[in-house]
Design an enzyme around this catalytic site. Structure first.
Site, PDB file in Angstrom:
ATOM      1  N   SER A  21     -60.937  -0.155 -38.049  1.00 41.51           N
ATOM      2  CA  SER A  21     -59.473  -0.184 -38.088  1.00 41.51           C
ATOM      3  C   SER A  21     -58.975   1.167 -38.595  1.00 41.51           C
ATOM      4  O   SER A  21     -59.699   2.160 -38.488  1.00 41.51           O
ATOM      5  CB  SER A  21     -59.004  -1.351 -38.960  1.00 41.51           C
ATOM      6  OG  SER A  21     -57.629  -1.571 -38.793  1.00 41.51           O
ATOM      7  N   ASN A  22     -57.785   1.218 -39.142  1.00 40.38           N
ATOM      8  CA  ASN A  22     -57.235   2.481 -39.642  1.00 40.38           C
ATOM      9  C   ASN A  22     -56.308   2.184 -40.819  1.00 40.38           C
ATOM     10  O   ASN A  22     -56.133   1.032 -41.216  1.00 40.38           O
ATOM     11  CB  ASN A  22     -56.520   3.236 -38.514  1.00 40.38           C
ATOM     12  CG  ASN A  22     -55.408   2.409 -37.921  1.00 40.38           C
ATOM     13  OD1 ASN A  22     -54.445   2.066 -38.597  1.00 40.38           O
ATOM     14  ND2 ASN A  22     -55.556   2.028 -36.657  1.00 40.38           N
ATOM     15  N   ARG A  23     -55.694   3.227 -41.340  1.00 36.57           N
ATOM     16  CA  ARG A  23     -54.964   3.114 -42.610  1.00 36.57           C
ATOM     17  C   ARG A  23     -53.534   2.603 -42.469  1.00 36.57           C
ATOM     18  O   ARG A  23     -52.793   2.579 -43.450  1.00 36.57           O
ATOM     19  CB  ARG A  23     -54.921   4.487 -43.281  1.00 36.57           C
ATOM     20  CG  ARG A  23     -56.269   4.927 -43.784  1.00 36.57           C
ATOM     21  CD  ARG A  23     -56.171   6.302 -44.421  1.00 36.57           C
ATOM     22  NE  ARG A  23     -55.229   6.346 -45.520  1.00 36.57           N
ATOM     23  CZ  ARG A  23     -54.720   7.455 -46.047  1.00 36.57           C
ATOM     24  NH1 ARG A  23     -55.056   8.626 -45.540  1.00 36.57           N
ATOM     25  NH2 ARG A  23     -53.881   7.417 -47.051  1.00 36.57           N
TER      26      ARG A  23
END
Ligand code: CTP
Length: 212
Positions: A21-23
Site C-alpha cells: 500500500s502507500n502512505r
C-alpha cells in the site's frame, strides 16, 4: 452537480494477512468530499481503507480495497456524474499472484513478482465526454513538469500538483502546498493552506470548469 471523489490508498494483497500500500491518509480526498457537500453538491465518495470518518451528508459512500475494486466502483459512480476528483493514491502495482493462505516465514519468497494495476483516470477518461476530471500529482521533484505530463496523458481538465517532500505538504498532515496546472500550460501556485481550504478551492475550480 453530482461530484464523485476518490480518496485514500488502495491495498494489494500478497496473502490474506499482508498487503502492499502507500502512505495516503485520505485527508485530502475527504476534505474535497466535505467541501463538495458543503457547497450543496450531490457527492459520492469512493474510498480505500482509511481511519478517518466519512463526511456527513454524502449521497453515497463506497468503500473499496484494491485498485481494481476502485476502478469498478468508479466506473459505476461516474455514470451520470458531472465531475470526478481523483484524490486517491492508487497502488500502481500488485503482486502478480496473491497466495490464498498465509505464507509462513519458513517459506517466504526472496522476491515478490509484481504486475501493473490499471491507470484508473486514464481508463475512465476514454469515455469522459463533457465531464470535468481533476487529478492529483504527488511528486518528489519537479512537481509541475511531472503534473503537466500526467494531465495530458490522462486527459484531465485540471491537475493539483504537490511536492510531497516539502514540510506542510503531502501525507498525513492537515495542510498542503499545491499548484494548479491547466491544459493550456498555465499554472497557479497556492500558498500553504489547510487541506479544507484547498478542498474548497478545488470545488470552486470544478464548478467554474463545469460552467456552474
Ligand atoms: N491514478 C490513477 N490510477 C493509477 C495511478 C494513479 O487513476 N493506477 C491517478 C491518481 O489518483 C492521481 C493521478 O492519477 O489523480 C496521478 O497519480 P500519480 O500517482 O501522481 O501518478 P502516476 O500515474 O502513478 O504516475 P507515476 O507513478 O509515474 O508518478
Amino acid at each position: 452537480m453530482r461530484i464523485v471523489v476518490s480518496a485514500g490508498p488502495t491495498r494489494e494483497f500478497v496473502d490474506p494477512v499482508r498487503f502492499l500500500s502507500n502512505r495516503s491518509s485520505g485527508k485530502m480526498g475527504y476534505a474535497v468530499a466535505q467541501a463538495a457537500v458543503e457547497a450543496g453538491h450531490e457527492t459520492v465518495l469512493v474510498s480505500g481503507p482509511v481511519s478517518i470518518p466519512a463526511p456527513r451528508g454524502l449521497a453515497a459512500f463506497v468503500p473499496v480495497v484494491s485498485a481494481r475494486d476502485m476502478l469498478a466502483a468508479l466506473r459505476k459512480a461516474v455514470k451520470g456524474a458531472d465531475a470526478l476528483v481523483m484524490a486517491a493514491a492508487v497502488a500502481d502495482f500488485r503482486p502478480a499472484r496473491a497466495c490464498r493462505r498465509k505464507i509462513h516465514k519458513g517459506e517466504m519468497p526472496g522476491a515478490i513478482a509484481l504486475k501493473p494495476n490499471p491507470d484508473i483516470l486514464a481508463a475512465l477518461s476514454r469515455g469522459k465526454g463533457r465531464r470535468v476530471f481533476v487529478g492529483f500529482a504527488a511528486e518528489t521533484e519537479r512537481a509541475e513538469a511531472g503534473a503537466a505530463a500526467k494531465l495530458r496523458r490522462k486527459k484531465l481538465d485540471l491537475i493539483v500538483a504537490n511536492d510531497v517532500t516539502r514540510p506542510g505538504a503531502g501525507f498525513e498532515v492537515d495542510t498542503n502546498i499545491a499548484t494548479f496546472v491547466r491544459p493550456d500550460g498555465s499554472t497557479e501556485t497556492l500558498p500553504l493552506m489547510s487541506k479544507a481550504e484547498l478542498a474548497r478551492k478545488i470545488v470552486a475550480q470544478v464548478e467554474a470548469l463545469a460552467g456552474v
